[in-house]
Design a protein around this motif. Sequence first.
Motif, PDB file in Angstrom:
ATOM      1  N   ARG A   7       8.770  -5.791   0.696  1.00 25.01           N
ATOM      2  CA  ARG A   7       9.610  -6.863   0.119  1.00 25.01           C
ATOM      3  C   ARG A   7       8.981  -7.493  -1.122  1.00 25.01           C
ATOM      4  NH1 ARG A   7      11.610  -9.339   5.760  1.00 25.01           N
ATOM      5  NH2 ARG A   7      13.429  -7.987   5.987  1.00 25.01           N
ATOM      6  N   THR A   8       7.650  -7.639  -1.128  1.00 25.15           N
ATOM      7  CA  THR A   8       6.983  -8.260  -2.281  1.00 25.15           C
ATOM      8  C   THR A   8       6.714  -7.264  -3.402  1.00 25.15           C
ATOM      9  OG1 THR A   8       4.773  -7.917  -1.345  1.00 25.15           O
ATOM     10  CG2 THR A   8       5.879 -10.023  -0.841  1.00 25.15           C
ATOM     11  N   GLY A   9       6.928  -5.982  -3.144  1.00 30.20           N
ATOM     12  CA  GLY A   9       6.745  -4.964  -4.175  1.00 30.20           C
ATOM     13  C   GLY A   9       5.332  -4.436  -4.291  1.00 30.20           C
ATOM     14  N   THR A  10       4.445  -4.799  -3.359  1.00 26.88           N
ATOM     15  CA  THR A  10       3.083  -4.255  -3.418  1.00 26.88           C
ATOM     16  C   THR A  10       3.001  -2.879  -2.766  1.00 26.88           C
ATOM     17  OG1 THR A  10       2.426  -5.477  -1.429  1.00 26.88           O
ATOM     18  CG2 THR A  10       1.971  -6.512  -3.556  1.00 26.88           C
ATOM     19  N   LYS A  11       3.948  -2.559  -1.894  1.00 27.64           N
ATOM     20  CA  LYS A  11       4.053  -1.202  -1.334  1.00 27.64           C
ATOM     21  C   LYS A  11       5.289  -0.570  -1.937  1.00 27.64           C
ATOM     22  CE  LYS A  11       4.725   1.471   2.930  1.00 27.64           C
ATOM     23  NZ  LYS A  11       3.830   2.557   2.626  1.00 27.64           N
ATOM     24  N   ARG A  12       5.067   0.463  -2.729  1.00 30.35           N
ATOM     25  CA  ARG A  12       6.177   1.156  -3.396  1.00 30.35           C
ATOM     26  C   ARG A  12       6.114   2.664  -3.167  1.00 30.35           C
ATOM     27  NH1 ARG A  12       8.651  -1.601  -8.152  1.00 30.35           N
ATOM     28  NH2 ARG A  12       8.052  -3.759  -7.961  1.00 30.35           N
ATOM     29  N   GLN A  13       5.463   3.057  -2.111  1.00 32.82           N
ATOM     30  CA  GLN A  13       5.381   4.481  -1.797  1.00 32.82           C
ATOM     31  C   GLN A  13       5.165   4.649  -0.310  1.00 32.82           C
ATOM     32  OE1 GLN A  13       1.931   5.607  -4.149  1.00 32.82           O
ATOM     33  NE2 GLN A  13       0.641   5.652  -2.339  1.00 32.82           N
ATOM     34  N   THR A  14       5.468   5.840   0.172  1.00 33.56           N
ATOM     35  CA  THR A  14       5.207   6.186   1.552  1.00 33.56           C
ATOM     36  C   THR A  14       4.822   7.658   1.621  1.00 33.56           C
ATOM     37  OG1 THR A  14       6.033   6.025   3.823  1.00 33.56           O
ATOM     38  CG2 THR A  14       7.599   6.801   2.154  1.00 33.56           C
ATOM     39  N   ILE A  15       4.028   7.997   2.597  1.00 36.50           N
ATOM     40  CA  ILE A  15       3.585   9.379   2.825  1.00 36.50           C
ATOM     41  C   ILE A  15       4.318   9.878   4.052  1.00 36.50           C
ATOM     42  CG2 ILE A  15       1.610  10.839   3.374  1.00 36.50           C
ATOM     43  CD1 ILE A  15      -0.103   8.505   2.053  1.00 36.50           C
ATOM     44  N   ARG A  16       4.959  11.021   3.921  1.00 36.83           N
ATOM     45  CA  ARG A  16       5.739  11.578   5.015  1.00 36.83           C
ATOM     46  C   ARG A  16       5.425  13.056   5.198  1.00 36.83           C
ATOM     47  NH1 ARG A  16       6.242   7.302   6.724  1.00 36.83           N
ATOM     48  NH2 ARG A  16       8.065   5.967   6.727  1.00 36.83           N
ATOM     49  N   ALA A  17       5.587  13.515   6.443  1.00 33.88           N
ATOM     50  CA  ALA A  17       5.448  14.941   6.720  1.00 33.88           C
ATOM     51  C   ALA A  17       6.545  15.686   5.979  1.00 33.88           C
ATOM     52  CB  ALA A  17       5.551  15.197   8.218  1.00 33.88           C
TER      53      ALA A  17
END
Length: 116
Positions: A7-17
């Motif tokens: 929500r705050t924009g500090t996480k803008r990616q994710t790692i997925r299988a």
Amino acid sequence: RFVEPIRTGTKRQTIRADRKRHARAGEQLQLYTGMRTKHCQLIGRSECLSVWPVTLILREVHSVVLDGFRGIYGDLDGFARADGFKDWAELAGFWSANHPGVEIFDGVLIRWGDLA
């Protein structure tokens, strides 16, 4: 764990299988928490900026290989912060707790822009 950083924009990616179909650059993403539970909630919507092959190496010498280039970020702590962690040590600890025995992981890195 990740709702507030998203929500705050500090996480803008994710790692997925890796799987047959992931989002593609330019497509709209719907970011959820609690998937497949009665507590499922929409966090927000955003545009997918990129999807890259990623390898996490969590052995003696930790590293990230992104789209075939080792250390493209040049900074494991920076990579971890973009994924919602304080630093690489926190990411590695989270990984070990949630994926015991997996020291090398091949998947995809999905990046998104501002939430709509």
